[in-house]
Design a protein around this motif. Structure first.
Motif, short mmCIF file in Angstrom:
data_model
loop_
_atom_site.label_atom_id
_atom_site.label_comp_id
_atom_site.label_asym_id
_atom_site.label_seq_id
_atom_site.Cartn_x
_atom_site.Cartn_y
_atom_site.Cartn_z
N ARG A 69 0.82 -1.22 0.00
CA ARG A 69 0.00 0.00 0.00
C ARG A 69 0.85 1.27 0.00
N GLY A 70 0.31 2.30 -0.64
CA GLY A 70 0.97 3.60 -0.63
C GLY A 70 2.17 3.70 -1.54
N LYS A 71 2.28 2.79 -2.50
CA LYS A 71 3.44 2.79 -3.40
C LYS A 71 3.05 3.00 -4.86
N GLY A 72 1.79 3.32 -5.12
CA GLY A 72 1.35 3.51 -6.50
C GLY A 72 0.93 2.23 -7.19
N ILE A 73 0.89 1.12 -6.47
CA ILE A 73 0.50 -0.14 -7.06
C ILE A 73 -0.96 -0.10 -7.51
N GLY A 74 -1.81 0.60 -6.76
CA GLY A 74 -3.22 0.72 -7.14
C GLY A 74 -3.39 1.36 -8.51
N VAL A 75 -2.61 2.39 -8.79
CA VAL A 75 -2.68 3.06 -10.10
C VAL A 75 -2.27 2.09 -11.21
N LEU A 76 -1.18 1.38 -10.99
CA LEU A 76 -0.71 0.41 -11.99
C LEU A 76 -1.74 -0.70 -12.19
N ALA A 77 -2.32 -1.17 -11.09
CA ALA A 77 -3.31 -2.25 -11.16
C ALA A 77 -4.56 -1.78 -11.92
N MET A 78 -5.01 -0.58 -11.63
CA MET A 78 -6.19 -0.05 -12.32
C MET A 78 -5.92 0.08 -13.82
N ALA A 79 -4.76 0.58 -14.18
CA ALA A 79 -4.42 0.71 -15.60
C ALA A 79 -4.39 -0.67 -16.27
N HIS A 80 -3.85 -1.66 -15.56
CA HIS A 80 -3.78 -3.01 -16.12
C HIS A 80 -5.18 -3.59 -16.34
N ILE A 81 -6.03 -3.50 -15.33
CA ILE A 81 -7.35 -4.10 -15.47
C ILE A 81 -8.19 -3.36 -16.51
N GLU A 82 -8.03 -2.04 -16.59
CA GLU A 82 -8.75 -1.29 -17.63
C GLU A 82 -8.31 -1.77 -19.02
N GLY A 83 -7.02 -2.02 -19.19
CA GLY A 83 -6.53 -2.53 -20.48
C GLY A 83 -7.13 -3.89 -20.81
N LYS A 84 -7.23 -4.77 -19.82
CA LYS A 84 -7.81 -6.10 -20.03
C LYS A 84 -9.30 -6.00 -20.36
N ILE A 85 -9.98 -5.08 -19.71
CA ILE A 85 -11.41 -4.87 -19.98
C ILE A 85 -11.60 -4.34 -21.40
N LYS A 86 -10.74 -3.44 -21.80
CA LYS A 86 -10.79 -2.92 -23.17
C LYS A 86 -10.52 -4.03 -24.18
#
Length: 176
Positions: A103-120
């Protein structure tokens, strides 16, 4: 620091142990599941390997690793019944950074970008999520990533002696 993502296809007892640890963590419970009252908030559950295998029938799950250590998971469902806006080709997402060192390392941002790409990639056009109104840190992340508030469902979850709303947010996915 290296963050990687792996689609979960064959769950193991190690995965089950991590999910159980996160789903029963006192700090995470108020952030990851709705609770009707204090008793439910203090309740604990145990997932089995069969439960996790069954979950894969309607969730696409990605594991989040930080320097090779499993620190969280993210998932999406396609057109689940609990969508606030019943729009076709919609994904409902969830994300949990389960381990404190993730937590608090920017992993959430990377994870969100990854899952958005998979959804796309899956050809979906819209993402919806729910975030409890007191989870301002997550709300700021979602807003920063282009999500906007769609609605609020009042008296949705119990925490700190009272009921709170579930804030529904959405984002359109554009295909080029």
């Amino acid at each position: 620091m290296t963050t990687t993502f792996e689609k979960l296809t064959v769950p193991t007892e190690e995965h089950v142990a991590a999910f159980n640890r996160w789903n029963n963590d006192d700090q995470l419970i108020p952030l990851i599941r709705p609770n009707k009252n204090a008793e439910e908030l203090s309740g604990r559950s145990t997932m089995t390997l069969a439960d996790l295998e069954k979950r894969l029938s309607d969730h696409t799950i990605f594991l989040i690793y930080e320097d090779g250590k499993l620190v969280g998971e993210m998932n999406y469902m396609i057109n689940p019944p609990h969508l606030f806006k019943k729009a076709p080709r919609s994904a409902w997402i969830g994300i949990t950074i389960g381990e404190p060192e993730g937590r608090g390392k920017g992993i959430g941002v990377l994870a969100m970008a990854h899952i958005e790409g998979k959804i796309k990639e899956a050809g979906l056009e819209r993402i919806e999520l729910g975030v409890f109104e007191y989870n301002t840190r997550a709300r700021r992340l979602y807003e920063k990533m282009g999500y906007s508030e769609l609605a609020q469902q009042a008296d949705f979850t119990y925490w700190q002696g009272r009921m709170w709303a579930d804030v529904r947010m959405e984002k359109q996915i554009f295909h080029l």
